[in-house]
Design an enzyme around this catalytic site. Structure first.
Site, PDB file in Angstrom:
ATOM      1  N   ASP A  14       0.795  -1.235   0.000  1.00 15.05           N
ATOM      2  CA  ASP A  14       0.000   0.000   0.000  1.00 15.05           C
ATOM      3  C   ASP A  14       0.825   1.282   0.000  1.00 15.05           C
ATOM      4  OD1 ASP A  14      -2.642  -1.221   0.178  1.00 15.05           O
ATOM      5  OD2 ASP A  14      -1.990  -1.849   2.176  1.00 15.05           O
ATOM      6  N   ALA A  42      -3.334  -8.160  -6.116  1.00 13.42           N
ATOM      7  CA  ALA A  42      -2.704  -6.844  -6.022  1.00 13.42           C
ATOM      8  C   ALA A  42      -3.749  -5.768  -6.269  1.00 13.42           C
ATOM      9  CB  ALA A  42      -1.576  -6.722  -7.046  1.00 13.42           C
ATOM     10  N   HIS A  44      -3.120  -1.911  -7.090  1.00 13.86           N
ATOM     11  CA  HIS A  44      -2.258  -0.737  -7.230  1.00 13.86           C
ATOM     12  C   HIS A  44      -3.069   0.383  -7.869  1.00 13.86           C
ATOM     13  CE1 HIS A  44       1.399  -3.696  -7.369  1.00 13.86           C
ATOM     14  NE2 HIS A  44       0.748  -3.719  -6.221  1.00 13.86           N
ATOM     15  N   GLN A 218       2.456  -6.306  -3.285  1.00 11.91           N
ATOM     16  CA  GLN A 218       2.501  -6.382  -1.824  1.00 11.91           C
ATOM     17  C   GLN A 218       3.776  -5.735  -1.278  1.00 11.91           C
ATOM     18  OE1 GLN A 218       1.959 -10.511  -2.629  1.00 11.91           O
ATOM     19  NE2 GLN A 218       0.072 -10.491  -1.452  1.00 11.91           N
ATOM     20  N   GLY A 290      -9.717  -7.880   6.019  1.00 12.57           N
ATOM     21  CA  GLY A 290      -9.885  -7.193   7.293  1.00 12.57           C
ATOM     22  C   GLY A 290      -9.531  -5.721   7.154  1.00 12.57           C
ATOM     23  N   ARG A 293      -5.104  -0.527   8.520  1.00 15.72           N
ATOM     24  CA  ARG A 293      -4.554   0.043   9.754  1.00 15.72           C
ATOM     25  C   ARG A 293      -3.408   0.998   9.414  1.00 15.72           C
ATOM     26  NH1 ARG A 293      -2.527  -5.480  11.613  1.00 15.72           N
ATOM     27  NH2 ARG A 293      -1.969  -4.559  13.614  1.00 15.72           N
ATOM     28  N   LEU A 320       3.902  12.603   1.013  1.00 14.31           N
ATOM     29  CA  LEU A 320       4.608  13.740   1.613  1.00 14.31           C
ATOM     30  C   LEU A 320       3.622  14.827   2.038  1.00 14.31           C
ATOM     31  CD1 LEU A 320       7.706  13.987  -0.751  1.00 14.31           C
ATOM     32  CD2 LEU A 320       7.711  13.388   1.676  1.00 14.31           C
TER      33      LEU A 320
END
Lengths: 404, 318
Positions: A14, A42, A44, A218, A290, A293, A320
């Site tokens: 991520d 994936a 992206h 990943q 899930g 986080r 940034l």
């Protein structure tokens, strides 16, 4: 950019590989984007300056720039989800996405049977879920390890009789239902007639022509051998597969990181902070994985990722623009030791130690590229402060990364 | 990373691949049709036009006519599947600003039901529809000749193209086939197929000279056709068209061959750049295209060979 480049996430995924690859492809003529690990799980995200957005799963993240994708032999290929992804790319204005695609015949095939078995296995774990994406990638790898001769490959799609035999055997071995084998065979045949399937020498030819970008899926901290077992993926997420495909041809190793450290699903996240609520445009809570986080930038974990993958030549730092100023510079348990590849018990012990680790923070970080370069010992070459290619800047004082 | 956003439904995937493959492209022929589709029937057609418009101010006419008789084997079907990509290929690399493409099919007027089929110049996907309406004849005369001369007559006398008429730039005509033209455009056949009344038969050499004032005419002999590589066929066409006779050993590369030929003709690229473009687009056609077009590359070409058409032929431009 005259060099080949491998783009890998040095965290738990991520970090923004997709947007970095889109920028690379918009900047210079790129011969192809090569996928070298993972499969259809994936995700992206690439956003164009005009707002069009696509979540790349199997197509390479340069597709919206017209750059072809090659799915290498290390890629778990799912022609069924590929079709839906191609349809969405068409809607975005990519003329005939299948024309941009080549697939190695030796790549493993993920089927609805693997998907069914994988989801059943994850459900049976109850509260001890590993964070599978429910796409059957792990099941595909597991079955291929157990039954190397019986695992369906992309090349089998050209051989309906052989594919039929393998699919019957697979369905029986996994003890699942799912669509009739004949229907799957028909779909895979249509796939093989439409998409160009190639042999292993194709990559060699690709590398001779134009710069190639290897797109990792990943993150290194989820690596099957070096990740924090059992919260890992059935995939080699380090630079290793790409280096094997390069076979000695030089390439720049680019690590991608966020200014903070996110993680999907369960597993260690030492710097997790519930108070860290940052806007997340494209990463929701997956039904299989899930919750999404977030934790503070974890220099210890990222140093570990660099160590297990053999180092990187340069970094790309995304987010940034996020309002963060805290960095974890060390743990109370010290640095994380690199164990022997394949020692899953050792990795599980490491996971146990992480659950007790306490982060030590430095606060007031405002020059993130400088702080990250210092904490990790790798120059930050590229910065990103937004979702599109126009939000990327080459950082002053850092020349193009040197190749391996 | 990490989601299952794209569906793995087996049935929609199968339909999607089949649709993308364009199997419906053969609907007209496979539906049992026995004569040219009305949209493609040349009889009574005054002009097929390629015109400038507000949207396409710099039109360039590109016509592709392919032999659909039995000697061509599966070639017409491959062409029917491949040619829809042509427009995108030329546009993506900017070989022409506003290409307008016409497709047509060539049979044998001595024995076929549809000896000539000609669509319209189109700037968009309507040309796909024309391709789908092409009747794949599958007959042919068995005397190593097809009615190419009739097709060339139609293109010479029944098309009007702005690129030539307004700007003096010739259009492009590609004929894909594997046999010889008959030596004369026969007035009887012209009347039957096109509807014109002529006073006399026209020697094929004369109609080629007339045609090549307006079009750069190329003949492509693809692999997989019955007389592929036949010395007599090549020699006869070279006598008519000089170096513009291309041997193509990979039929899958036909779009790329045509696109690069236009790119070379328009001075948009040299062959090396064109082949690099193909690489960049992920096309594997480069080798075949490079072989077919080696003689057309202005970078290497010094003298035209086998040219014997006199000063009134447009072919000397090369």
């Amino acid at each position: 950019m005259r060099e080949h480049m491998i783009v890998t996430d040095l965290g738990y995924g991520d970090a923004g590989k997709g947007t970095i690859i889109d920028w690379l492809c918009a900047r210079e003529p790129i011969g192809a984007v090569v996928r070298f690990n993972g499969g259809g799980q994936a995700a992206h995200n690439v956003v164009l300056p005009d707002g069009r957005h696509h979540t790349f799963a199997q197509f390479g993240s340069g597709t919206l720039r017209g750059v072809p994708t090659h799915l290498s032999r290390f890629m778990v290929t799912d022609p069924l989800s590929l079709a839906r992804e191609a349809a969405h790319l068409s809607e975005l204005g990519v003329p005939d996405p299948f024309r941009l695609l080549t697939v190695d015949r030796d790549a493993l095939l993920a089927t609805p049977y693997h998907v069914a078995a994988g989801q059943a296995r994850e459900l049976a774990r109850g509260d001890d879920r590993h964070g599978s994406c429910g796409m059957g990638v792990g099941e595909t790898m597991a079955y291929a390890l157990e039954h190397p001769e019986l695992a369906p490959t992309v090349g089998d799609c050209e051989e309906p009789a052989r594919l039929t035999r393998k699919l019957y055997a697979l369905r029986e071995a996994l003890g699942v239902t799912g669509p009739p084998v004949e229907d799957c065979v028909a779909a895979y045949r249509a796939f093989a007639e439409r998409v160009i399937l190639v042999g292993s020498s194709f990559t060699t030819a690709l590398l001779r022509r134009r710069p190639v970008i290897f797109e990792g899926a990943q993150g290194v901290l989820l690596d099957e051998w070096h990740g924090f077992h059992p919260y890992t993926t059935w995939s080699t997420t380090t630079f290793a597969n790409a280096l094997e495909l390069l076979d000695g041809v030089p390439a720049v190793r680019l690590g991608v990181l966020r200014t903070y450290t996110p993680r999907h699903g369960p597993g260690p996240l030492v710097t997790e902070d519930a108070a860290l609520t940052l806007p997340e445009a494209h990463n929701g809570n997956g039904p299989w994985q899930g919750p999404f986080r977030a934790g503070h930038f974890d220099a210890v974990a990222h140093r570990y990722a660099l160590a297990v993958t053999g180092g990187a030549d340069a970094l790309a730092l995304t987010h940034l623009d996020a309002p963060v100023s805290r960095m974890c510079v060390s743990y109370d348990i010290g640095e994380l030791p690199v164990g022997a590849a394949g020692d899953l018990e050792g990795q599980a012990r490491l996971t146990g130690r992480l659950s007790a680790a306490r982060p030590r923070y430095a606060d007031g970080i405002d020059d993130w590229p400088a702080a990250v370069a210092e904490a990790l010992g790798v120059p930050v070459w590229l910065g990103s402060h937004g979702p599109t290619a126009t939000d990327k800047v080459l950082l002053r004082g850092v020349t193009a990364p040197e190749r391996v | 990373m990490g989601s299952g956003i794209w569906s793995t439904d087996v049935y929609s995937a199968a339909a999607s691949y089949r649709a993308a493959k364009g199997s419906s492209a053969f609907a007209y022929s496979d539906g049992g049709a026995r004569s040219a589709h009305p949209d493609l029937d040349p009889r009574g057609v005054t002009l097929r036009e390629s015109r400038d418009s507000a949207e396409h101010p710099d039109s360039l006419a590109v016509a592709v006519l392919f032999d659909v008789t039995g000697s061509m084997g599966g070639v017409p079907r491959t062409l029917q599947a491949k040619l829809p990509d042509l427009l995108g290929l030329m546009l993506r690399k900017g070989y022409a600003a506003d290409p307008q493409i016409l497709f047509g099919a060539i049979g044998d007027a001595t024995c076929d039901r549809a000896p000539l089929q000609v669509g319209q110049f189109e700037s968009d996907n309507r040309m796909d529809e024309h391709l789908g309406k092409v009747l794949l004849e599958g007959g042919g005369g068995g005397q190593m000749s097809e009615s190419y001369e009739l097709a060339m007559y139609f293109m010479a006398r029944h098309t009007s193209i702005d690129c030539f008429e307004k700007r003096g730039r010739r259009g492009y005509l590609f004929i894909i086939g594997d046999e010889l033209p008959y030596p004369q455009v026969k007035r009887r056949e012209v009347e039957k197929v096109v509807g014109d009344r002529l006073r006399r038969d026209i020697p094929t050499r004369e109609i080629v000279a007339e045609l090549t004032r307006v079009y750069d005419v190329y003949y492509i002999l693809p692999a997989g056709a019955s007389y592929a590589g036949d010395g007599r066929v090549l020699a006869a066409w070279r006598e008519l068209l000089g170096q513009n006779v291309l041997e193509l050993d990979d039929l899958d590369a036909v779009c790329e061959t045509i696109a690069l030929t236009v790119g070379l003709g328009e001075d948009a690229i040299d062959l090396r750049e064109g082949l690099d473009d193909l690489d960049e687009l992920g096309s594997t056609a480069g080798t075949a295209v490079g072989r077919a077009l080696a003689k057309l590359d202005r970078g290497t070409l010094v003298v035209a060979d086998g040219l014997d058409l006199g000063g009134d032929s447009g072919v000397t431009r090369l």
